[in-house]
Design a protein around this motif. Structure first.
Motif, PDB file in Angstrom:
ATOM      1  N   MET A 202      16.498   2.524 -19.394  1.00 23.91           N
ATOM      2  CA  MET A 202      14.980   2.610 -18.882  1.00 23.91           C
ATOM      3  C   MET A 202      14.666   4.020 -19.065  1.00 23.91           C
ATOM      4  O   MET A 202      15.443   4.833 -18.627  1.00 23.91           O
ATOM      5  N   PRO A 203      13.564   4.249 -18.845  1.00 26.64           N
ATOM      6  CA  PRO A 203      12.889   5.774 -18.972  1.00 26.64           C
ATOM      7  C   PRO A 203      12.803   6.037 -17.607  1.00 26.64           C
ATOM      8  O   PRO A 203      12.901   5.468 -16.784  1.00 26.64           O
ATOM      9  N   LEU A 204      12.846   7.547 -17.414  1.00 24.08           N
ATOM     10  CA  LEU A 204      12.710   8.284 -16.233  1.00 24.08           C
ATOM     11  C   LEU A 204      11.256   8.183 -15.715  1.00 24.08           C
ATOM     12  O   LEU A 204      10.480   8.751 -16.779  1.00 24.08           O
TER      13      LEU A 204
ATOM     14  N   GLU B 211      12.974  -3.139 -20.346  1.00 26.70           N
ATOM     15  CA  GLU B 211      13.570  -2.453 -19.342  1.00 26.70           C
ATOM     16  C   GLU B 211      12.635  -2.206 -17.916  1.00 26.70           C
ATOM     17  O   GLU B 211      12.989  -2.187 -17.038  1.00 26.70           O
ATOM     18  N   LEU B 212      11.093  -2.155 -18.179  1.00 28.98           N
ATOM     19  CA  LEU B 212      10.471  -1.465 -17.149  1.00 28.98           C
ATOM     20  C   LEU B 212       9.058  -2.136 -17.093  1.00 28.98           C
ATOM     21  O   LEU B 212       8.395  -2.177 -18.280  1.00 28.98           O
ATOM     22  N   LEU B 213       8.524  -2.789 -16.020  1.00 31.36           N
ATOM     23  CA  LEU B 213       7.384  -3.134 -15.875  1.00 31.36           C
ATOM     24  C   LEU B 213       6.360  -2.238 -14.641  1.00 31.36           C
ATOM     25  O   LEU B 213       7.050  -2.231 -13.640  1.00 31.36           O
ATOM     26  N   ILE B 214       5.415  -1.702 -14.953  1.00 27.22           N
ATOM     27  CA  ILE B 214       4.557  -0.950 -14.012  1.00 27.22           C
ATOM     28  C   ILE B 214       3.323  -1.440 -14.037  1.00 27.22           C
ATOM     29  O   ILE B 214       2.609  -1.596 -15.321  1.00 27.22           O
ATOM     30  N   VAL B 215       2.649  -2.146 -13.148  1.00 28.25           N
ATOM     31  CA  VAL B 215       1.404  -2.364 -12.871  1.00 28.25           C
ATOM     32  C   VAL B 215       0.559  -1.732 -11.958  1.00 28.25           C
ATOM     33  O   VAL B 215       0.966  -1.849 -10.802  1.00 28.25           O
TER      34      VAL B 215
ATOM     35  N   PRO C 298      14.151 -10.806 -16.039  1.00 24.96           N
ATOM     36  CA  PRO C 298      15.076 -10.566 -14.725  1.00 24.96           C
ATOM     37  C   PRO C 298      15.267  -9.111 -14.932  1.00 24.96           C
ATOM     38  O   PRO C 298      15.692  -8.376 -13.939  1.00 24.96           O
ATOM     39  N   GLU C 299      15.787  -8.880 -16.272  1.00 23.20           N
ATOM     40  CA  GLU C 299      16.356  -7.505 -16.557  1.00 23.20           C
ATOM     41  C   GLU C 299      15.286  -6.166 -16.198  1.00 23.20           C
ATOM     42  O   GLU C 299      15.752  -4.806 -15.898  1.00 23.20           O
ATOM     43  N   GLN C 300      14.077  -6.440 -16.143  1.00 20.45           N
ATOM     44  CA  GLN C 300      13.251  -5.164 -15.869  1.00 20.45           C
ATOM     45  C   GLN C 300      13.269  -4.772 -14.264  1.00 20.45           C
ATOM     46  O   GLN C 300      13.374  -5.470 -13.293  1.00 20.45           O
ATOM     47  N   LEU C 301      13.119  -3.500 -14.220  1.00 22.13           N
ATOM     48  CA  LEU C 301      12.629  -2.762 -12.824  1.00 22.13           C
ATOM     49  C   LEU C 301      11.242  -3.259 -12.890  1.00 22.13           C
ATOM     50  O   LEU C 301      10.388  -2.512 -13.728  1.00 22.13           O
ATOM     51  N   LYS C 302      10.867  -3.839 -11.858  1.00 24.57           N
ATOM     52  CA  LYS C 302       9.277  -4.147 -11.576  1.00 24.57           C
ATOM     53  C   LYS C 302       8.627  -3.385 -10.534  1.00 24.57           C
ATOM     54  O   LYS C 302       9.177  -3.548  -9.368  1.00 24.57           O
ATOM     55  N   ILE C 303       7.622  -2.427 -10.889  1.00 29.37           N
ATOM     56  CA  ILE C 303       6.958  -1.612 -10.101  1.00 29.37           C
ATOM     57  C   ILE C 303       5.499  -1.972  -9.782  1.00 29.37           C
ATOM     58  O   ILE C 303       4.937  -2.087 -10.978  1.00 29.37           O
TER      59      ILE C 303
ATOM     60  N   ILE D 199      11.860   8.540 -10.336  1.00 30.60           N
ATOM     61  CA  ILE D 199      12.754   7.159 -10.268  1.00 30.60           C
ATOM     62  C   ILE D 199      13.671   7.169 -11.267  1.00 30.60           C
ATOM     63  O   ILE D 199      13.175   7.263 -12.566  1.00 30.60           O
ATOM     64  N   ARG D 200      14.896   7.200 -11.199  1.00 34.46           N
ATOM     65  CA  ARG D 200      15.947   7.042 -12.191  1.00 34.46           C
ATOM     66  C   ARG D 200      16.210   5.664 -12.758  1.00 34.46           C
ATOM     67  O   ARG D 200      15.943   4.738 -11.959  1.00 34.46           O
ATOM     68  N   PRO D 201      16.927   5.569 -13.843  1.00 34.96           N
ATOM     69  CA  PRO D 201      16.891   4.178 -14.440  1.00 34.96           C
ATOM     70  C   PRO D 201      17.707   3.072 -13.621  1.00 34.96           C
ATOM     71  O   PRO D 201      18.834   3.467 -12.737  1.00 34.96           O
TER      72      PRO D 201
END
Length: 282
Positions: free
Chosen positions: A1-3, A105-109, A141-146, A232-234
């Protein structure tokens, strides 16, 4: 996941040049792949302020930039607020007022909570609440959701309650149940982190974390909080299989630049995939 770096309330027009230099130097050392600016990019939405904000963004390290408007990015002129509320913002940063990022790995909305008819208060509509919830549910489900708003969906002190996002409790409940892990915000220039179950929340899924940022570079600091930003770290897992996310607050010190002040390891609700693994192992 990106920083991910989370900056807010730069308020160009009130920026401190030495702090701007220090945050650029720090971000180039950290090299976050994603940078989120959660509103109030300018102080009075003047053309000169947007030019300075654009110059700052152009000097950020390479990567994805998600830029959300705030109430200070609306012009003061009442007619302009109605007819052309975010015209200068669009001309500077493009037409997208609710940018997003979707990777495995990452969802940002990002959610635009500014309203031309409101002075400083923000609002999230039922349509926006539903659309964001749908987007969260669609992610693996593996995503960090922001989720990102400008005005905070929850505050840490009663005196800040008037600045809380209108329909914030309803949004928190819907987004938590749809899978949100973090909800980022700014607006009140006060950094804090809160685990929130949301008003009327059902049992089962754990809390969503409300992560607020202070003002990144403006001289408009609160007496109890100076310039800062969040990192925010992975997403990672503990030995017991718990989903964890590390959030760092970096504070500015004159003559020293930005340094890590607080490090929080947040325990996140278990995703469906992890629950499945637990059931299989049991």
């Amino acid at each position: 996941m990106p920083l991910v770096a989370h900056l807010s309330d730069t308020h160009f027009g009130t920026e401190q040049p030495e702090v701007v230099d220090d945050i650029l130097r720090c971000l180039h050392l950290l090299r976050p792949e994603v940078i989120v600016l959660s509103g109030d990019i300018t102080q009075r939405a003047r053309a000169s302020e947007f030019r300075r904000a654009r110059a700052f963004v152009d000097q950020l390290p390479p990567g994805k930039r998600l830029i959300l408007p705030g109430n200070h990015d609306l012009p003061l002129n009442p007619l302009s607020r109605v007819l052309w509320p975010l015209g200068r913002f669009r001309n500077t940063f493009g037409p997208q007022l609710e940018p997003s990022l979707d990777t495995p790995e990452l969802l940002i909305v990002c959610v635009n909570t500014t309203r031309g008819w409101r002075h400083k208060h923000g609002e999230v509509s039922p349509t926006q609440i539903g659309a964001v919830a749908d987007r969260l549910r669609q992610g693996p489900p593996e995503q960090l959701k922001i989720v990102v708003t400008h005005q905070p969906v929850q505050v840490s002190r009663e005196l800040d309650e008037p600045d809380r996002l209108r329909r914030g409790p309803r949004a928190l409940q819907a987004w938590r149940e749809a899978g949100a892990d973090l909800v980022l915000g700014g607006h009140i220039h006060l950094p804090y982190m809160l685990p929130v179950l949301a008003e009327g929340a059902s049992e089962g899924r754990g809390p969503v974390w409300v992560v607020n940022a202070g003002t990144a570079v403006s001289r408009r600091v609160r007496f109890e909080a100076g310039n800062s930003f969040n990192l925010i770290r992975p997403l990672h897992y503990s030995d017991r299989g718990e989903r964890l996310c590390t959030v760092e607050r970096w504070d500015h010190h004159p003559g020293e630049g930005f340094t890590p002040a607080r490090v929080h390891e947040l325990e996140l609700p278990a995703g469906q995939a992890l629950n499945g693994r637990r059931q299989a192992s049991g």
